[in-house]
Every structure is written in C-alpha cells, then in structure tokens.
Design a protein around this motif. Sequence first.
Motif, short mmCIF file in Angstrom:
data_model
loop_
_atom_site.label_atom_id
_atom_site.label_comp_id
_atom_site.label_asym_id
_atom_site.label_seq_id
_atom_site.Cartn_x
_atom_site.Cartn_y
_atom_site.Cartn_z
N ALA A 170 0.86 -1.18 0.00
CA ALA A 170 0.00 0.00 0.00
C ALA A 170 0.89 1.23 0.00
O ALA A 170 1.86 1.29 0.76
N VAL A 171 0.57 2.19 -0.85
CA VAL A 171 1.33 3.44 -0.93
C VAL A 171 0.34 4.59 -0.91
O VAL A 171 -0.60 4.63 -1.71
N CYS A 172 0.56 5.50 0.02
CA CYS A 172 -0.30 6.66 0.20
C CYS A 172 0.49 7.89 -0.26
O CYS A 172 1.47 8.27 0.38
N ALA A 173 0.09 8.48 -1.38
CA ALA A 173 0.81 9.64 -1.92
C ALA A 173 -0.07 10.39 -2.91
O ALA A 173 -0.95 9.80 -3.55
N ASP A 174 0.20 11.68 -3.06
CA ASP A 174 -0.43 12.51 -4.08
C ASP A 174 -1.96 12.43 -4.07
O ASP A 174 -2.59 12.35 -5.11
N GLY A 175 -2.56 12.44 -2.88
CA GLY A 175 -4.02 12.43 -2.78
C GLY A 175 -4.67 11.11 -3.12
O GLY A 175 -5.87 11.04 -3.33
#
Length: 131
Positions: free
Chosen positions: A67-72
């Motif tokens: 899981a990657v949380c980035a750029d909205g």
Amino acid sequence: MQQSIGSGFAVAFTPDECRVSDMRKITAAYLKLWRVPESTAENVILAVSELVTNGIRHGHGDVGLKAVCADGGLRIEVTDGNPNPAQLAQAEDDDLSGRGLFLVAVLAHNWGVSDDGHTTWCVFRLSSGRN
C-alpha cells in the motif's frame, strides 16, 4: 515480513486463508496512521480483503500486499505469482463467490492488472483534508 516504505508498507506472506484477517488489521492500522476517513478506510479494507483472498486462492506461491499513500491517493497492490490476470466474473444470484473484483471495481477509483498478470491493483482517492 513487514517493511515500511515511505508513506506505505509491504508485506509478504504464505498463502493461508487466516492471513486475510492479518492483512486487514495491518491495513487498518496504517489507514488510521494516515488519517484516512473512516468511510474510505472501510472500502479500502474490503478491497484488501477481496484482493488478498483472490491472491491466496488463485496465486502461485507467496502473496504480497503493498500500500502506498501519496499525491491524494492510496494504491493497493496484491502480487500472487499467477501469470493469468484477474478478471471480472459474472456471478449468478446463487453463486457463493465470484464478486470480489466487482466489489473492488465499484469501491475504488480505478483498478487493473499488471502487464505480467502477477499483480492486481486498485486506487482510492483521498480527500484533500487528510494530513
């Protein structure tokens, strides 16, 4: 094995159905850390559950969750070693399974499969109010 990667995580595990619950718990903890709104978090956790279950049932060897949380946005990837790409199924009313990818397609902003067929992914949009 769990590894932190910036604003994300990656976990590799043996394909055992009891691991689905573990992956939901790990994902929920990170979603809370990232302050993902509860309604979105519930949808993400359901998608993780469906993709991980598919990886366990149809994969070849170990399964990976990333899981990657980035750029909205929040991108979820499940890698299962199966070169046959996941496909939406047309489940009948009395079928006990076959709706997982349909749920992911409805809940996520976008979803797809890697060119080699090994990874199924989905993306959720996050509100701009998230810190």
